[in-house]
Design a protein around this motif. Sequence first.
Motif, PDB file in Angstrom:
ATOM      1  N   UNK A  14       0.798  -1.224   0.000  1.00 40.41           N
ATOM      2  CA  UNK A  14       0.000   0.000   0.000  1.00 40.41           C
ATOM      3  C   UNK A  14       0.833   1.276   0.000  1.00 40.41           C
ATOM      4  N   UNK A  15       2.038   1.207   0.529  1.00 37.96           N
ATOM      5  CA  UNK A  15       2.907   2.396   0.628  1.00 37.96           C
ATOM      6  C   UNK A  15       4.351   1.951   0.397  1.00 37.96           C
ATOM      7  N   UNK A  16       4.713   1.674  -0.857  1.00 35.01           N
ATOM      8  CA  UNK A  16       6.004   1.057  -1.152  1.00 35.01           C
ATOM      9  C   UNK A  16       7.233   1.869  -0.742  1.00 35.01           C
ATOM     10  N   UNK A  17       7.078   3.162  -0.525  1.00 33.55           N
ATOM     11  CA  UNK A  17       8.220   4.005  -0.147  1.00 33.55           C
ATOM     12  C   UNK A  17       8.538   3.958   1.355  1.00 33.55           C
ATOM     13  N   UNK A  18       7.690   3.315   2.140  1.00 39.69           N
ATOM     14  CA  UNK A  18       7.866   3.252   3.598  1.00 39.69           C
ATOM     15  C   UNK A  18       8.975   2.258   3.935  1.00 39.69           C
TER      16      UNK A  18
END
Length: 159
Positions: free
Chosen positions: A114-118
């Motif tokens: 859902x938030x690949x940059x995390x």
Amino acid sequence: MREISTGAALSGHRLDDITEQLYREQEVRQRPVDRVHEALDGLSGRADIVFLTAMTPSHYDSRRRTLDRSGLAYPMIATERSKGAVVAELCSRWSGPVIFVDDLPPNLTAVQRSAPHVRLLHFMANDVFRPHLPALPQGAESATDWPAAAALIGTWLED
């Protein structure tokens, strides 16, 4: 989860009952992990710390009391929604780096989708449970104590 006496997998109502019992008894059963205070206090000057707990919101007050009594007065979100969806929503409101720490690899995977940059950190302090967990998602780091977790988080905040 498996029944200790038989090894049979637990599911359905039996698993729901055990989970509900865990939530009801959390105030007497849960204790802070060693050195969490030093770690979070040290990080709180450089980061906003938010607890994201996957639990029935009706148990929010009990979890809040447990955290407060343990000296962990950081904000908390209690939800039954996917942690990935919640982290993605938080990211949409925050322009800085986001680091997600969790003890369960499936939650790390959900956030990664859902938030690949995390940045993802698996932190499981319990030596008994750790060997029974599924594999970590690719790119996730791991820590087994708070000093190691805080050191890694600190380097990520400097990036």
